[in-house]
Design an enzyme around this catalytic site. Structure first.
Site, short mmCIF file in Angstrom:
data_model
loop_
_atom_site.label_atom_id
_atom_site.label_comp_id
_atom_site.label_asym_id
_atom_site.label_seq_id
_atom_site.Cartn_x
_atom_site.Cartn_y
_atom_site.Cartn_z
N GLU A 241 -1.68 1.31 1.53
CA GLU A 241 -2.74 0.44 2.01
C GLU A 241 -2.15 -0.55 3.00
O GLU A 241 -0.93 -0.69 3.10
CB GLU A 241 -3.38 -0.33 0.85
CG GLU A 241 -2.40 -1.22 0.10
CD GLU A 241 -3.02 -1.91 -1.10
OE1 GLU A 241 -4.25 -2.10 -1.08
OE2 GLU A 241 -2.29 -2.28 -2.02
N GLU B 170 1.88 -1.13 3.11
CA GLU B 170 2.57 -0.78 1.88
C GLU B 170 2.75 0.74 1.77
O GLU B 170 1.84 1.51 2.10
CB GLU B 170 1.79 -1.31 0.68
CG GLU B 170 1.60 -2.82 0.72
CD GLU B 170 1.19 -3.39 -0.63
OE1 GLU B 170 0.95 -2.61 -1.57
OE2 GLU B 170 1.12 -4.63 -0.74
N ASN C 51 -2.50 -4.62 3.82
CA ASN C 51 -3.03 -5.93 3.43
C ASN C 51 -3.18 -6.77 4.69
O ASN C 51 -2.18 -7.13 5.33
CB ASN C 51 -2.10 -6.61 2.43
CG ASN C 51 -2.14 -5.91 1.09
OD1 ASN C 51 -3.20 -5.70 0.52
ND2 ASN C 51 -0.99 -5.52 0.58
N ASN D 218 1.02 -3.20 -12.60
CA ASN D 218 0.78 -3.08 -11.16
C ASN D 218 0.81 -4.41 -10.43
O ASN D 218 0.40 -4.52 -9.28
CB ASN D 218 -0.57 -2.38 -10.89
CG ASN D 218 -0.67 -1.06 -11.60
OD1 ASN D 218 0.18 -0.19 -11.41
ND2 ASN D 218 -1.67 -0.90 -12.45
N GLU E 216 -6.60 8.12 -6.95
CA GLU E 216 -5.59 8.89 -6.23
C GLU E 216 -4.49 9.32 -7.18
O GLU E 216 -4.35 8.79 -8.28
CB GLU E 216 -5.00 8.08 -5.07
CG GLU E 216 -4.21 6.86 -5.49
CD GLU E 216 -3.73 6.04 -4.30
OE1 GLU E 216 -4.24 6.26 -3.19
OE2 GLU E 216 -2.88 5.17 -4.51
N PHE F 104 3.10 -10.69 -22.53
CA PHE F 104 2.84 -11.28 -21.22
C PHE F 104 1.38 -11.73 -21.06
O PHE F 104 0.84 -11.74 -19.96
CB PHE F 104 3.19 -10.31 -20.09
CG PHE F 104 4.65 -9.96 -20.04
CD1 PHE F 104 5.54 -10.75 -19.36
CD2 PHE F 104 5.12 -8.83 -20.69
CE1 PHE F 104 6.88 -10.44 -19.32
CE2 PHE F 104 6.46 -8.50 -20.67
CZ PHE F 104 7.35 -9.31 -19.98
#
Length: 666
Positions: A288, A275, A290, A235, A200, A348
């Protein structure tokens, strides 16, 4: 009400569910793998059942093994937590066939909304604004490149069955689509057993804001405000807060009503989250739904006073909601910081090992302050390479956003973690960042503010003076203790010198430390002074000090000539010397780090997925060298500059430790 429930999960969410069940008088059953035999959730539960080897695909997500545990214990209901089997309709169907209640939504709702492709189509049919994209199945990387060109770059490659940032990539050109498509499929297959991918449009400068909904099986549905989740890395959400500093009441109401309408359209019954991406004009687009409890649910609980786990259990028991929309009030402000077992100084990357020290700040529940720490680990426990790297969720609540942020700063400084790499310094840096403090962040916040990675925090002059004063006062206490123990001096306090030189972060402070009622007064050579008090004693690793009436919390480890101090995201060596020692120290040579420029070192413990080069190959800057998998994520290691491969020391399937040599360059 159920008498016994099984928690089909692990870690902090399993512990979280157990706490509410215990309060409700419900007995609990934990399940565990080989790696979790001594885990906290196993200790907390009333019963525990072993279900297999460490990898989740051989234990936690094997439906037959979970069903065997249910039968063996006689559990009447199952709470799935998040991840694992929480949005797996086959698991919900197996429970239904067994006559066991699923503490989650109906199977049809999971099927409709748990799949990102299907849920987006339903949202479009329901008139919900959605982000442009291609919702059909994509066969290969070539088709993915073609579709991405039609949508227009940048695009988001996403796993249909995904969540938690797994199987998700942003691509800005054809090359990144081709590369990211395969990695996303691999991660999706490993994490969810489903490698379907969709693409998308990636909305630039977005805010990620989600609505918490709660519905029952009697047609009732409400929303409990929103959560701001814009601070993300790869993300993956890092910091969440409720409410959002961006929304106004009209937008909140519109988003909430739309979320409830969507939930009712699929016959939803349980707690769930819708969301949205919200742009700068407060236009929102469905992302979406959840169909489970969210990781960040505590901030909603803290501003509404609603226990979402309890509500899920009651709905699963057939009870109608006890509250309506008019009963929902948002009080104060709550912030959640996710503590990850990952090293911010190494990009990280995941970190594993033993928690040699794990001391969270004390939990507080007072009218003007709440501190909550949802965790699934303990001091001495092991952080495994097999599961998600999140080990705790630290939350604070206060009447205002500014007060909640300040409470979080103190809580982070008070959180002691040793033995593994962790992101506490980075979280502290976020809490102090002016963009976060202003509330004007987007999902690009971390990438924009730390484009070259996190290298620690440089404290400003005022902070350095406060730390210098505190360390000088602490050093005075240590010197008094040392002379008292030695027995060399009768009047030890007079014999301890007053003049000291404090150096930290490249700054030198010439100070005079004198006794003061309740503490010390530290004078600087510019004529100013700071009063320092606190209950620190030599050997303490946490110093809760007050400097001129303002709290200052330091993690303080004794080193030769001073302290290693960690505070507000900074990790610095503070040396406290007498003037003669300070003058001599100027002649000391600095230790030079070894040259590793011709080596590719493994940045974290992990498994080699593939090696992209061979001996003798010429590589260019940015070229992929190898892929390492750790904690369910694939990490592509790239060349930092042009060079030639001299030797390959590892191959696919090899398990590597931190700093193990993968490649050597000429």
């Amino acid at each position: 009400m159920f008498k016994k429930i099984l928690i089909a999960n692990r870690g902090e969410i399993a512990c979280r569910v157990i706490k509410t069940a215990r309060r409700m008088g419900i007995s609990t059953v934990a399940i565990y793998s080989d790696a979790d035999r001594n885990a906290l959730h196993v200790e907390m539960a009333d019963e525990a059942v072993h279900i297999g080897p460490a990898p989740a695909n051989q234990s936690y997500i094997v439906i037959d093994k979970v069903m065997q545990a249910i039968r063996a214990t006689g559990a009447e209901a199952v709470h799935p937590g998040y991840g694992f089997l929480s949005e797996n309709p086959k698991f919900a169907q197996a429970l239904e066939a067994e006559g066991v209640a699923f503490i989650g939504p109906p199977v049809k709702a999971i099927e409709a909304m748990g799949d990102k492709i299907t849920s987006k189509k339903i949202a479009q049919e329901a008139g919900v604004s959605t982000v442009p994209g291609y919702m059909g199945l994509i066969a290969d990387a070539e088709e993915a490149v073609k579709i991405s060109g039609e949508i227009g770059y940048p695009v988001m490659i996403k796993a249909s069955a995904g969540g938690g940032g797994k199987g998700m990539r942003i691509a800005w050109n054809e090359g990144e689509v081709a590369e990211g498509f395969q990695s996303s499929k691999n991660e999706a297959a490993n994490s969810f057993g489903d490698d379907r991918i969709f693409i998308e449009k990636f909305v630039t400068q977005p805010r990620h804001i989600e609505i918490q909904v709660l519905c029952d099986a009697h047609g009732n549905g409400i929303y409990l405000g929103e959560r701001e989740c814009s601070i993300q890395r790869r993300n993956q959400k890092v910091v969440e807060e409720a409410p959002s500093p961006f929304l106004d009441e009209a937008t909140r109401k519109a988003m909430g009503e739309q979320a409830v309408s969507l939930a009712k359209a699929v016959g939803y019954a349980s707690a769930g989250t819708v969301e949205f991406i919200v742009d700068g004009a407060k236009k929102f687009y469905f992302l979406e739904m959840n169909t489970r409890l969210q990781v960040e649910h505590p901030v909603t609980e803290m501003i509404t006073g609603v226990d979402l786990v309890e509500q899920m259990i009651r709905v699963a028991n057939g009870e109608p909601l006890s509250i309506g929309q008019d009963d929902v009030t948002l009080t104060g402000w709550a912030i959640e910081n996710r503590l990850y077992a990952e090293d911010p100084y190494r990009g990280f990357l995941p970190s594993i090992g033993r928690l040699t020290r794990y001391r969270p700040p004390a939990e507080v529940a007072e009218p003007g302050l709440m501190v909550r720490n949802d965790t699934g680990v303990y001091e001495g426990g092991e952080i495994s390479m097999y599961y998600d790297p999140m080990i705790a969720k630290l939350c604070t609540w206060a009447p205002t956003r500014a007060e909640a942020i300040e409470a979080m700063r103190v809580a982070l400084d008070s959180f002691e973690v040793e033995g593994i790499g962790h992101n506490l310094p980075f979280l502290s840096a976020v809490m102090d960042h002016p963009v976060f403090v202003s509330g004007e962040m987007t999902t690009a916040f971390i990438a924009e503010e730390w484009p070259d990675g996190f290298a620690g925090v440089e404290l400003d002059g005022a902070a350095l003076r406060r730390i210098a004063a505190a360390c000088a006062a602490m050093h005075r206490v240590a010197e008094i203790r040392r002379t008292r123990i030695s027995g060399r001096m009768d009047n030890h306090e007079r014999k301890v010198g007053n003049d000291w030189v404090v150096t930290l972060q490249g700054e030198r402070f010439d100070v005079t430390v004198c006794a003061y009622p309740g503490g010390s007064e530290v004078g600087f050579d510019d004529g100013t002074s700071l009063k320092v008090s606190g209950d620190w004693t030599p050997g303490d690793t946490l110093a809760s000090m007050t400097v001129d009436g303002t709290p200052l919390v330091l993690k303080a480890d004794k080193i030769t000539g001073g302290f290693r101090i960690r505070s507000r995201g900074a990790d610095t060596k503070v040396l406290v010397r007498n003037p003669r020692q300070a003058d001599l120290a100027r002649h000391m040579l600095e230790k030079v780090a070894p040259d590793t420029s011709k080596l590719l070192l493994c940045p974290m413990p992990g498994l080699v997925v593939k090696i992209d080069v061979a001996e003798g190959d010429e590589v260019h800057e940015g070229q992929p060298l190898c892929t390492i998998e750790a904690m369910k994520m694939e990490n592509i290691l790239r060349a930092e500059k042009k060079g030639v491969i001299a030797k390959v020391n590892a191959g696919p399937g090899d398990s590597l430790a931190v700093d193990e040599v993968i490649l050597e360059f000429e």
